[in-house]
Design a protein around this motif. Structure first.
Motif, PDB file in Angstrom:
ATOM      1  N   ASN A 251      34.649  -9.140  13.139  1.00 25.73           N
ATOM      2  CA  ASN A 251      34.902 -10.119  14.189  1.00 25.73           C
ATOM      3  C   ASN A 251      34.681 -11.546  13.696  1.00 25.73           C
ATOM      4  OD1 ASN A 251      35.541 -11.060  16.711  1.00 25.73           O
ATOM      5  ND2 ASN A 251      33.495 -10.788  17.533  1.00 25.73           N
ATOM      6  N   ALA A 252      33.614 -11.785  12.961  1.00 28.44           N
ATOM      7  CA  ALA A 252      33.291 -13.140  12.524  1.00 28.44           C
ATOM      8  C   ALA A 252      34.280 -13.655  11.476  1.00 28.44           C
ATOM      9  CB  ALA A 252      31.871 -13.179  11.968  1.00 28.44           C
ATOM     10  N   ALA A 253      34.702 -12.792  10.580  1.00 28.53           N
ATOM     11  CA  ALA A 253      35.625 -13.210   9.531  1.00 28.53           C
ATOM     12  C   ALA A 253      37.073 -13.142   9.974  1.00 28.53           C
ATOM     13  CB  ALA A 253      35.427 -12.337   8.294  1.00 28.53           C
ATOM     14  N   GLU A 254      37.299 -12.632  11.185  1.00 30.50           N
ATOM     15  CA  GLU A 254      38.639 -12.479  11.731  1.00 30.50           C
ATOM     16  C   GLU A 254      39.554 -11.729  10.764  1.00 30.50           C
ATOM     17  OE1 GLU A 254      40.007 -16.302  12.923  1.00 30.50           O
ATOM     18  OE2 GLU A 254      38.519 -16.485  14.510  1.00 30.50           O
ATOM     19  N   ILE A 255      39.025 -10.621  10.257  1.00 33.10           N
ATOM     20  CA  ILE A 255      39.773  -9.786   9.322  1.00 33.10           C
ATOM     21  C   ILE A 255      40.818  -9.004  10.098  1.00 33.10           C
ATOM     22  CG2 ILE A 255      39.592  -7.854   7.701  1.00 33.10           C
ATOM     23  CD1 ILE A 255      36.733  -8.765   7.131  1.00 33.10           C
ATOM     24  N   ALA A 256      42.033  -9.026   9.603  1.00 29.89           N
ATOM     25  CA  ALA A 256      43.114  -8.293  10.254  1.00 29.89           C
ATOM     26  C   ALA A 256      43.045  -6.824   9.834  1.00 29.89           C
ATOM     27  CB  ALA A 256      44.461  -8.883   9.872  1.00 29.89           C
ATOM     28  N   THR A 257      42.757  -5.969  10.792  1.00 27.25           N
ATOM     29  CA  THR A 257      42.699  -4.535  10.523  1.00 27.25           C
ATOM     30  C   THR A 257      43.661  -3.823  11.461  1.00 27.25           C
ATOM     31  OG1 THR A 257      40.906  -4.219  12.112  1.00 27.25           O
ATOM     32  CG2 THR A 257      40.267  -4.642   9.836  1.00 27.25           C
ATOM     33  N   ASN A 258      43.893  -2.547  11.175  1.00 24.73           N
ATOM     34  CA  ASN A 258      44.737  -1.797  12.101  1.00 24.73           C
ATOM     35  C   ASN A 258      43.922  -1.450  13.348  1.00 24.73           C
ATOM     36  OD1 ASN A 258      43.078   0.179  11.155  1.00 24.73           O
ATOM     37  ND2 ASN A 258      44.666   1.395  10.199  1.00 24.73           N
ATOM     38  N   ASP A 259      44.529  -0.808  14.303  1.00 22.82           N
ATOM     39  CA  ASP A 259      43.875  -0.557  15.585  1.00 22.82           C
ATOM     40  C   ASP A 259      42.677   0.382  15.474  1.00 22.82           C
ATOM     41  OD1 ASP A 259      45.584  -2.219  16.897  1.00 22.82           O
ATOM     42  OD2 ASP A 259      47.017  -0.630  17.400  1.00 22.82           O
ATOM     43  N   VAL A 260      42.661   1.240  14.472  1.00 19.12           N
ATOM     44  CA  VAL A 260      41.557   2.195  14.343  1.00 19.12           C
ATOM     45  C   VAL A 260      40.273   1.491  13.932  1.00 19.12           C
ATOM     46  CG1 VAL A 260      40.759   4.236  13.091  1.00 19.12           C
ATOM     47  CG2 VAL A 260      43.144   4.061  13.789  1.00 19.12           C
ATOM     48  N   PHE A 261      40.367   0.534  13.024  1.00 14.33           N
ATOM     49  CA  PHE A 261      39.180  -0.144  12.516  1.00 14.33           C
ATOM     50  C   PHE A 261      38.975  -1.525  13.129  1.00 14.33           C
ATOM     51  CE2 PHE A 261      40.242   2.792   9.017  1.00 14.33           C
ATOM     52  CZ  PHE A 261      39.082   3.535   9.057  1.00 14.33           C
ATOM     53  N   ALA A 262      39.443  -1.726  14.335  1.00 14.69           N
ATOM     54  CA  ALA A 262      39.188  -2.986  15.033  1.00 14.69           C
ATOM     55  C   ALA A 262      37.697  -3.095  15.343  1.00 14.69           C
ATOM     56  CB  ALA A 262      40.009  -3.048  16.315  1.00 14.69           C
ATOM     57  N   SER A 263      37.224  -4.314  15.473  1.00 17.70           N
ATOM     58  CA  SER A 263      35.781  -4.511  15.659  1.00 17.70           C
ATOM     59  C   SER A 263      35.271  -3.842  16.930  1.00 17.70           C
ATOM     60  CB  SER A 263      35.446  -5.996  15.667  1.00 17.70           C
ATOM     61  OG  SER A 263      36.047  -6.633  16.776  1.00 17.70           O
ATOM     62  N   THR A 264      36.088  -3.795  17.961  1.00 16.66           N
ATOM     63  CA  THR A 264      35.666  -3.155  19.207  1.00 16.66           C
ATOM     64  C   THR A 264      35.485  -1.655  19.018  1.00 16.66           C
ATOM     65  OG1 THR A 264      36.886  -4.819  20.448  1.00 16.66           O
ATOM     66  CG2 THR A 264      36.241  -2.832  21.631  1.00 16.66           C
ATOM     67  N   ASN A 265      36.383  -1.019  18.295  1.00 16.66           N
ATOM     68  CA  ASN A 265      36.264   0.418  18.056  1.00 16.66           C
ATOM     69  C   ASN A 265      35.054   0.750  17.196  1.00 16.66           C
ATOM     70  OD1 ASN A 265      38.521   0.909  19.558  1.00 16.66           O
ATOM     71  ND2 ASN A 265      39.890   0.999  17.811  1.00 16.66           N
ATOM     72  N   VAL A 266      34.789  -0.064  16.182  1.00 16.67           N
ATOM     73  CA  VAL A 266      33.610   0.157  15.337  1.00 16.67           C
ATOM     74  C   VAL A 266      32.343  -0.027  16.156  1.00 16.67           C
ATOM     75  CG1 VAL A 266      32.374  -0.651  13.295  1.00 16.67           C
ATOM     76  CG2 VAL A 266      34.852  -0.495  13.238  1.00 16.67           C
ATOM     77  N   MET A 267      32.340  -1.020  17.043  1.00 16.76           N
ATOM     78  CA  MET A 267      31.177  -1.252  17.900  1.00 16.76           C
ATOM     79  C   MET A 267      30.964  -0.079  18.857  1.00 16.76           C
ATOM     80  SD  MET A 267      30.396  -4.365  20.526  1.00 16.76           S
ATOM     81  CE  MET A 267      31.805  -3.941  21.523  1.00 16.76           C
ATOM     82  N   LEU A 268      32.045   0.473  19.399  1.00 21.72           N
ATOM     83  CA  LEU A 268      31.900   1.607  20.310  1.00 21.72           C
ATOM     84  C   LEU A 268      31.381   2.845  19.584  1.00 21.72           C
ATOM     85  CD1 LEU A 268      35.072   1.184  22.517  1.00 21.72           C
ATOM     86  CD2 LEU A 268      32.693   0.807  23.161  1.00 21.72           C
ATOM     87  N   ILE A 269      31.788   3.060  18.354  1.00 22.50           N
ATOM     88  CA  ILE A 269      31.239   4.168  17.566  1.00 22.50           C
ATOM     89  C   ILE A 269      29.749   3.948  17.334  1.00 22.50           C
ATOM     90  CG2 ILE A 269      31.307   5.323  15.326  1.00 22.50           C
ATOM     91  CD1 ILE A 269      34.326   4.746  15.292  1.00 22.50           C
ATOM     92  N   GLY A 270      29.358   2.703  17.073  1.00 25.62           N
ATOM     93  CA  GLY A 270      27.944   2.385  16.919  1.00 25.62           C
ATOM     94  C   GLY A 270      27.162   2.639  18.190  1.00 25.62           C
ATOM     95  N   LEU A 271      27.753   2.332  19.335  1.00 27.20           N
ATOM     96  CA  LEU A 271      27.085   2.603  20.607  1.00 27.20           C
ATOM     97  C   LEU A 271      26.920   4.100  20.855  1.00 27.20           C
ATOM     98  CD1 LEU A 271      28.657  -0.051  22.985  1.00 27.20           C
ATOM     99  CD2 LEU A 271      26.275   0.117  22.271  1.00 27.20           C
ATOM    100  N   ILE A 272      27.918   4.890  20.452  1.00 22.20           N
ATOM    101  CA  ILE A 272      27.794   6.343  20.584  1.00 22.20           C
ATOM    102  C   ILE A 272      26.648   6.853  19.721  1.00 22.20           C
ATOM    103  CG2 ILE A 272      28.942   8.523  20.028  1.00 22.20           C
ATOM    104  CD1 ILE A 272      31.577   7.133  20.826  1.00 22.20           C
TER     105      ILE A 272
END
Length: 56
Positions: free
Chosen positions: A17-38
């Motif tokens: 999120n901070a570096a504004e790295i362009a990733t595909n939808d699977v590795f978006a920062s929101t998805n990684v954060m939700l996996i961390g919350l799980i």
């Protein structure tokens, strides 16, 4: 152990999120954060903590 994995995933999500790295939808920062919350929820629930209560 799951708590440490959750912290690592939160850090990766922050970097994406901070570096504004362009990733595909699977590795978006929101998805990684939700996996961390799980993982954090599983850790708080007592799964994967490595302790066995009542055994010597």
């Amino acid at each position: 152990m799951l708590g440490i994995a959750a912290a690592v995933l939160f850090f990766i999500a922050f970097l994406i999120n901070a570096a504004e790295i362009a990733t595909n939808d699977v590795f978006a920062s929101t998805n990684v954060m939700l996996i961390g919350l799980i993982l954090l929820a599983l850790h708080v629930a007592g799964i994967g903590n490595g302790r066995r209560v009542g055994r010597r």
